[in-house]
Scaffold this motif. Structure first.
Motif, PDB file in Angstrom:
ATOM      1  N   ASN A  33     -29.603 -23.559 109.595  1.00 58.63           N
ATOM      2  CA  ASN A  33     -29.363 -24.747 109.929  1.00 58.63           C
ATOM      3  C   ASN A  33     -30.775 -25.536 110.733  1.00 58.63           C
ATOM      4  OD1 ASN A  33     -27.036 -24.718 108.916  1.00 58.63           O
ATOM      5  ND2 ASN A  33     -26.090 -24.234 110.939  1.00 58.63           N
ATOM      6  N   ASP A  34     -31.362 -24.384 111.655  1.00 56.87           N
ATOM      7  CA  ASP A  34     -32.374 -24.995 112.311  1.00 56.87           C
ATOM      8  C   ASP A  34     -33.953 -25.345 111.233  1.00 56.87           C
ATOM      9  OD1 ASP A  34     -34.371 -25.215 115.080  1.00 56.87           O
ATOM     10  OD2 ASP A  34     -35.346 -23.936 113.690  1.00 56.87           O
ATOM     11  N   ALA A  35     -33.899 -24.596 110.447  1.00 56.11           N
ATOM     12  CA  ALA A  35     -35.040 -24.823 109.478  1.00 56.11           C
ATOM     13  C   ALA A  35     -34.622 -26.025 108.553  1.00 56.11           C
ATOM     14  CB  ALA A  35     -35.119 -23.596 108.371  1.00 56.11           C
ATOM     15  N   LEU A  36     -33.599 -26.171 108.108  1.00 52.58           N
ATOM     16  CA  LEU A  36     -32.989 -27.465 107.493  1.00 52.58           C
ATOM     17  C   LEU A  36     -33.278 -28.814 108.387  1.00 52.58           C
ATOM     18  CD1 LEU A  36     -29.727 -26.206 105.639  1.00 52.58           C
ATOM     19  CD2 LEU A  36     -32.223 -26.388 104.821  1.00 52.58           C
ATOM     20  N   ASP A  37     -32.701 -28.630 109.472  1.00 52.01           N
ATOM     21  CA  ASP A  37     -33.091 -29.726 110.591  1.00 52.01           C
ATOM     22  C   ASP A  37     -34.560 -30.095 110.818  1.00 52.01           C
ATOM     23  OD1 ASP A  37     -30.445 -29.918 110.957  1.00 52.01           O
ATOM     24  OD2 ASP A  37     -30.422 -28.908 112.811  1.00 52.01           O
ATOM     25  N   LYS A  38     -35.527 -29.160 110.616  1.00 51.05           N
ATOM     26  CA  LYS A  38     -36.942 -29.578 110.625  1.00 51.05           C
ATOM     27  C   LYS A  38     -37.495 -29.626 109.344  1.00 51.05           C
ATOM     28  CE  LYS A  38     -36.962 -26.885 115.179  1.00 51.05           C
ATOM     29  NZ  LYS A  38     -37.458 -25.618 115.873  1.00 51.05           N
ATOM     30  N   GLY A  39     -36.883 -29.849 108.272  1.00 57.01           N
ATOM     31  CA  GLY A  39     -37.568 -30.355 106.899  1.00 57.01           C
ATOM     32  C   GLY A  39     -37.486 -29.250 105.970  1.00 57.01           C
ATOM     33  N   ALA A  40     -37.079 -28.166 106.099  1.00 55.05           N
ATOM     34  CA  ALA A  40     -37.058 -27.103 105.025  1.00 55.05           C
ATOM     35  C   ALA A  40     -35.794 -27.536 104.143  1.00 55.05           C
ATOM     36  CB  ALA A  40     -36.801 -25.523 105.682  1.00 55.05           C
ATOM     37  N   GLU A  41     -35.823 -26.667 102.765  1.00 57.36           N
ATOM     38  CA  GLU A  41     -34.805 -26.869 101.988  1.00 57.36           C
ATOM     39  C   GLU A  41     -34.224 -25.917 101.229  1.00 57.36           C
ATOM     40  OE1 GLU A  41     -36.512 -29.432  98.753  1.00 57.36           O
ATOM     41  OE2 GLU A  41     -37.045 -30.920 100.047  1.00 57.36           O
ATOM     42  N   ILE A  42     -33.121 -25.719 100.981  1.00 55.04           N
ATOM     43  CA  ILE A  42     -32.462 -24.530 100.210  1.00 55.04           C
ATOM     44  C   ILE A  42     -33.016 -24.597  98.727  1.00 55.04           C
ATOM     45  CG2 ILE A  42     -30.517 -23.112  99.603  1.00 55.04           C
ATOM     46  CD1 ILE A  42     -29.279 -24.193 102.201  1.00 55.04           C
ATOM     47  N   ALA A  43     -33.944 -23.666  98.370  1.00 55.63           N
ATOM     48  CA  ALA A  43     -34.150 -23.671  96.736  1.00 55.63           C
ATOM     49  C   ALA A  43     -33.318 -23.120  95.913  1.00 55.63           C
ATOM     50  CB  ALA A  43     -35.500 -22.914  96.631  1.00 55.63           C
ATOM     51  N   VAL A  44     -32.667 -22.242  96.583  1.00 57.25           N
ATOM     52  CA  VAL A  44     -31.565 -21.354  95.770  1.00 57.25           C
ATOM     53  C   VAL A  44     -30.582 -20.391  96.499  1.00 57.25           C
ATOM     54  CG1 VAL A  44     -32.748 -19.484  95.368  1.00 57.25           C
ATOM     55  CG2 VAL A  44     -30.901 -19.828  93.553  1.00 57.25           C
ATOM     56  N   ARG A  45     -29.417 -20.106  96.531  1.00 52.31           N
ATOM     57  CA  ARG A  45     -28.492 -19.430  97.248  1.00 52.31           C
ATOM     58  C   ARG A  45     -27.589 -18.947  96.504  1.00 52.31           C
ATOM     59  NH1 ARG A  45     -25.677 -21.515 102.884  1.00 52.31           N
ATOM     60  NH2 ARG A  45     -26.005 -19.653 104.094  1.00 52.31           N
ATOM     61  N   GLY A  46     -27.136 -17.733  96.795  1.00 51.97           N
ATOM     62  CA  GLY A  46     -25.947 -16.894  96.336  1.00 51.97           C
ATOM     63  C   GLY A  46     -24.690 -17.645  96.319  1.00 51.97           C
ATOM     64  N   SER A  47     -23.627 -16.941  95.727  1.00 50.71           N
ATOM     65  CA  SER A  47     -22.366 -17.628  96.036  1.00 50.71           C
ATOM     66  C   SER A  47     -21.071 -16.539  96.824  1.00 50.71           C
ATOM     67  CB  SER A  47     -21.756 -17.584  94.696  1.00 50.71           C
ATOM     68  OG  SER A  47     -21.666 -16.767  93.913  1.00 50.71           O
ATOM     69  N   PHE A  48     -20.160 -17.231  97.311  1.00 50.87           N
ATOM     70  CA  PHE A  48     -19.096 -16.384  97.913  1.00 50.87           C
ATOM     71  C   PHE A  48     -18.222 -16.051  96.753  1.00 50.87           C
ATOM     72  CE2 PHE A  48     -20.759 -19.102 101.282  1.00 50.87           C
ATOM     73  CZ  PHE A  48     -21.002 -18.139 102.412  1.00 50.87           C
ATOM     74  N   GLY A  49     -17.677 -15.087  96.919  1.00 50.82           N
ATOM     75  CA  GLY A  49     -16.710 -14.503  95.953  1.00 50.82           C
ATOM     76  C   GLY A  49     -15.317 -15.142  96.421  1.00 50.82           C
ATOM     77  N   ASN A  50     -14.156 -14.495  95.803  1.00 39.57           N
ATOM     78  CA  ASN A  50     -12.949 -14.751  96.176  1.00 39.57           C
ATOM     79  C   ASN A  50     -12.546 -14.101  97.467  1.00 39.57           C
ATOM     80  OD1 ASN A  50     -10.205 -15.990  96.337  1.00 39.57           O
ATOM     81  ND2 ASN A  50      -9.684 -14.571  94.795  1.00 39.57           N
TER      82      ASN A  50
END
Length: 240
Positions: A33-50
């Motif tokens: 969250n700190d990185a996103l607030d300062k201009g970073a972006e999530i390029a790719v992320r895994g997923s949550f299972g059930n």
């Protein structure tokens, strides 16, 4: 990365399980969250299972961040989690500077199609262990010392250095060619110190650490001359 899923291993076929402590899972999200607030972006992320309603909130999918910089906590703190921040660089000198801009220095991994280039970069990164085109492989080599520098700790375990860390070292000095050669304090600087004691000490330093060979030789000649004069009968009569 996108195909990797996290979830309870007994509830389905998942790639990753839970983070060991719920507080740490929250800390990882705060770093993102700190990185996103300062201009970073999530390029790719895994997923949550059930996960289900009874699942604990300790699952954190692998996350790749781009557009990060060293004002962000993710680049200044140890995450110990599946977060990969990516920074661009324009030269080897810059990437070395970026890698060393941290108070931590446990290990590094350098990947390159040119092995000599990778070794050169790794040799300039301030850390305790390094791997070339691999990750953490040095930890598997128990004949090598393992440990960090800076705030990543001190001392080593494993290898010869690790054994030495468990030892108490004692230094002992003796004359090598006893009794033919003995270590003696030169008379000019014995107590009571003679009038030319300071000059003798100055010549001794210049003989050992003179800038040029000529300076050292000249100081050595003057030093030997002073010693010979100190031993002469005339000098002894004057000193009385």
């Amino acid at each position: 990365i996108k195909s990797i899923s996290v979830g309870p291993p007994l509830s389905g076929r998942y790639d990753m399980g839970a983070i060991c402590m719920i507080e740490h899972s929250e800390r990882l999200q705060n770093l993102v969250n700190d990185a996103l607030d300062k201009g970073a972006e999530i390029a790719v992320r895994g997923s949550f299972g059930n996960l289900g309603e009874d699942a604990v909130d300790q699952f954190f999918p692998p996350t790749v961040l781009v557009n990060v910089n060293h004002t962000m906590k993710i680049m200044q703190e140890e995450a110990f989690g599946p977060i990969l921040p990516i920074m661009k660089f324009s030269s080897d000198e810059e990437v070395i500077q970026l890698a060393n801009d941290s108070k931590y220095g446990l290990g590094c991994a350098v990947f390159s199609g040119n092995q000599k280039r990778a070794i050169k970069i790794a040799s300039q990164v301030h850390c305790g262990v390094a791997a070339i085109n691999d990750f953490a492989s040095s930890y598997m080599c128990q004949s090598l010392p393992f440990g960090g520098v800076k705030d990543s700790g001190f001392g080593r375990f494993a290898g010869v250095e690790g054994l030495r860390a468990c030892c108490l070292v004692k230094a002992v000095v003796e004359d090598r060619w006893w009794p033919y050669v003995k270590t003696m304090i030169p008379k000019p600087i014995q107590y009571p110190v003679s009038e030319n004691g300071f000059a003798f000490q100055q010549l001794l330093v210049e003989t050992l650490y003179g800038i040029s060979v000529w300076d050292r030789l000249q100081s050595l000649v003057n030093l030997l001359k002073m010693i010979s004069e100190q031993k002469s009968p005339i000098t002894r009569r004057k000193s009385r």
